[in-house]
Design an enzyme around this catalytic site. Structure first.
Site, mmCIF file in Angstrom:
data_model
loop_
_atom_site.group_PDB
_atom_site.id
_atom_site.type_symbol
_atom_site.label_atom_id
_atom_site.label_comp_id
_atom_site.label_asym_id
_atom_site.label_seq_id
_atom_site.Cartn_x
_atom_site.Cartn_y
_atom_site.Cartn_z
ATOM 1 N N LYS A 158 0.327 -1.586 -0.004
ATOM 2 C CA LYS A 158 -0.147 0.063 -0.500
ATOM 3 C C LYS A 158 0.413 1.162 -0.593
ATOM 4 C CE LYS A 158 -3.900 -2.083 2.636
ATOM 5 N NZ LYS A 158 -4.783 -1.583 3.801
ATOM 6 N N ASN A 290 -11.780 8.516 8.671
ATOM 7 C CA ASN A 290 -12.027 9.430 6.824
ATOM 8 C C ASN A 290 -12.559 10.384 7.969
ATOM 9 O OD1 ASN A 290 -11.591 7.575 4.600
ATOM 10 N ND2 ASN A 290 -13.223 6.402 5.606
ATOM 11 N N ARG A 292 -14.245 13.418 6.644
ATOM 12 C CA ARG A 292 -15.364 14.131 6.503
ATOM 13 C C ARG A 292 -16.132 13.219 6.794
ATOM 14 N NH1 ARG A 292 -13.314 9.904 2.829
ATOM 15 N NH2 ARG A 292 -15.006 8.699 2.036
HETATM 16 C C1 MV4 Z 1 -6.630 -3.954 2.398
HETATM 17 C C2 MV4 Z 1 -7.775 -5.276 2.260
HETATM 18 C C3 MV4 Z 1 -7.182 -6.607 3.063
HETATM 19 N N1 MV4 Z 1 -6.112 -6.944 3.271
HETATM 20 N N2 MV4 Z 1 -6.258 -4.470 3.533
HETATM 21 C C4 MV4 Z 1 -9.083 -1.271 -0.494
HETATM 22 C C5 MV4 Z 1 -8.871 0.382 -0.242
HETATM 23 C C6 MV4 Z 1 -8.092 0.790 1.207
HETATM 24 N N3 MV4 Z 1 -8.837 1.275 1.792
HETATM 25 C C7 MV4 Z 1 -7.819 -0.194 1.234
HETATM 26 N N4 MV4 Z 1 -8.289 -1.168 1.291
HETATM 27 C C8 MV4 Z 1 -8.142 -2.990 1.244
HETATM 28 N N5 MV4 Z 1 -6.628 -3.360 2.256
HETATM 29 C C9 MV4 Z 1 -5.874 -5.278 3.953
HETATM 30 N N6 MV4 Z 1 -4.543 -5.817 4.750
HETATM 31 C C10 MV4 Z 1 -8.888 -5.321 1.399
HETATM 32 C C11 MV4 Z 1 -8.924 -3.606 1.125
HETATM 33 C C12 MV4 Z 1 -9.926 -3.685 -0.381
HETATM 34 C C13 MV4 Z 1 -10.972 -3.395 0.327
HETATM 35 C C14 MV4 Z 1 -11.403 -2.869 1.038
HETATM 36 C C15 MV4 Z 1 -12.686 -2.618 1.775
HETATM 37 C C16 MV4 Z 1 -13.949 -2.222 1.015
HETATM 38 C C17 MV4 Z 1 -13.790 -2.738 -0.759
HETATM 39 C C18 MV4 Z 1 -12.208 -3.403 -0.820
HETATM 40 C C19 MV4 Z 1 -12.134 -3.322 -1.852
HETATM 41 C C20 MV4 Z 1 -10.489 -4.387 -2.486
HETATM 42 C C21 MV4 Z 1 -9.568 -4.075 -1.392
#
Ligand code: MV4
Length: 454
Positions: A158, A290, A292
């Protein structure tokens, strides 16, 4: 005391904020782009000031023009809504320097929470559960591969300044790692001008559960329960509900406590949202916070009876919260469907144009937040959300039935919409039984459409 408030936004959220102000006796100033001359928010505010051409970069994202409009109108506060400048620490800082009340947390808080790695470390230090991962920036793929092995595959790479999925890649094996890292870092460098990366274990098939919190300047912090936002596509939420079918009273108390702890650790003041990933076994982890008001705030308003925009404005005026934690009771079940001008059969391609005929549903337990009307021309410059349809029922099953009935009434002629697609999601047996996670739309065929994995 706030006497006059400028809304640095457009569309339904600008209208939502104008209504709250009118009820509170606060004068309103709308800003609008040349493409929004005829928009509802422009017409409903007490005053309206044109701030430039249609493209956001020349209007709703232009800080100088918005501050000029603030000074010219004599507004003493700015509500940023969501999107645009709402989470821009520099903009909040300019407001502070100009003695204008920014309706949101302080600029330092926004800056620290905007850096997802700093936020993660803050939460970890405070004892809020985080996903196993790296505590320090990973400079290159070689260092990253070593850390990934320690964390255990699959991993997710990330960007520190990421969020909303940009600058993010998964790797399911060491062979995939280097390319995933390079791609994510390059994307982050281009999107945020910063290639700072961190790595976490990749949690598979979780739900997206977020907690609404309120914090006042006297140090009171409460939570208003959760929203389940698992039904999403490309990090754009499509349906949100409260409460979540996966959250028991006991889990709500646990996660709520963690959310309050997170807000306190961030020295948070105003309305905020703590995003968690929730696993099937009940384990939950902080993802990000967040700063907002969110699109989906109405589902929380409906199950708690609170007006979140009014609470935001009261908090920004220095007033204490109107309720304590024990006053907060979750009543019934609320669902929100986002109605977008897009064609699900053409990969959700946006569909700007003119609304030639319009019927929106109403009746008991139905709320529509929108800026559209018959004859309204949807500009091509902004996102495709036209309206939010929110329903409230005694329980989840009643709410689903009400939403299906309400969606069935909607008539929006002149542009393509996702209304039928939304109806088909509500008809899905897995959705109805509450068997869902963030992969729902890519693991189910909805009305003949299956979303490709990103
Ligand atoms: C993650 C994850 C799985 N494992 N982190 C998506 C955007 C950002 N907010 C972080 N995200 C994610 N982080 C770990 N360690 C899966 C996602 C993710 C996701 C999270 C919430 C709603 C939709 C999503 C779609 C794809 C990936």
């Amino acid at each position: 005391m706030i006497r006059k408030l400028l809304i640095a936004n457009r569309g339904e959220i600008a209208v939502r904020i104008i209504r709250a102000c009118r009820e509170m006796g606060i004068e309103t100033v709308a800003v609008y782009s040349e493409a929004d001359r005829e928009s509802l928010h422009t017409q409903l505010a007490d005053e309206a000031i044109c701030i430039g051409p249609g493209p956001s970069s020349e209007s709703y994202l232009n800080m100088e023009r918005i501050m000029s409009a603030t000074m010219v109108s004599g507004a003493d506060a700015i509500h940023p809504g969501f999107g645009f400048l709402s989470e821009n620490a520099r903009f909040a800082e300019i407001c502070e320097q100009c003695n204008v009340t920014f309706v949101g947390p302080g600029s330092e808080v926004i800056r620290n929470l905007g850096n997802k790695q700093i936020a993660r470390n803050t939460m970890k230090a405070a004892g809020v559960p985080v996903i196993p991962g790296t505590d320090r920036p990973i400079p290159d793929a070689k260092t990253g591969a070593r850390e990934a092995k320690k964390i255990g595959y699959p991993v997710i790479i990330k960007a520190a300044l990421g969020g909303g999925g940009k600058g993010m890649r998964t790797a399911f094996s060491p062979e995939e790692f280097e390319l995933a890292f390079q791609t994510a870092q390059k994307e982050a460098q281009i999107a945020f001008g910063d290639g700072t990366m961190y790595i976490e274990h990749f949690v598979e098939h979780p739900r997206h559960i977020e907690f609404q919190i309120l914090a006042d300047s006297q140090g009171h912090v409460i939570h208003l329960g959760e929203r389940d936002c698992s039904i999403q596509r490309n990090h754009q939420k499509m349906i949100e509900e409260s409460p979540s079918a996966a959250v028991s009273e006991k889990l709500r108390n646990q996660m709520g406590k963690a959310a309050v702890k997170a807000a306190k650790a961030a020295h948070y003041v105003n309305a905020g949202t703590i995003e968690f990933l929730l696993e099937k076994n009940g384990n939950f982890y902080f993802m990000e916070m967040n700063t907002r008001i969110q699109v989906e705030h109405p589902v929380t308003e409906w199950v708690t009876g609170l007006d979140l925009v009014k609470e935001q404005i009261r908090i920004a005026s220095g007033e204490a919260l109107s309720v304590t934690q024990k006053d907060v009771k979750i009543q019934g079940h609320a669902i929100e469907c986002r109605i977008n001008a897009e064609n699900p059969r053409k990969n959700f391609r946006p569909s700007p144009g003119t609304i030639t005929a319009l019927h929106l549903p109403g009746g008991q337990g139905i709320r529509v937040d929108t800026g559209i009307y018959t004859g309204y021309r949807i500009p091509p410059y902004y996102d495709s959300m036209l309206a939010k349809l929110i329903v409230h029922g005694e329980n989840r099953q009643d709410a689903i039935a009400k939403m299906k009935s309400a969606l069935g009434e909607v008539i929006i002629d002149g542009v393509d919409t996702n209304v039928d697609y939304q109806f088909d999601i509500l008809n899905d047996p897995d959705f109805q039984s509450g068997n869902l996670d963030i992969e729902f739309l890519s693991t189910h065929e909805i009305g003949g459409v299956r979303i490709n994995e990103v």
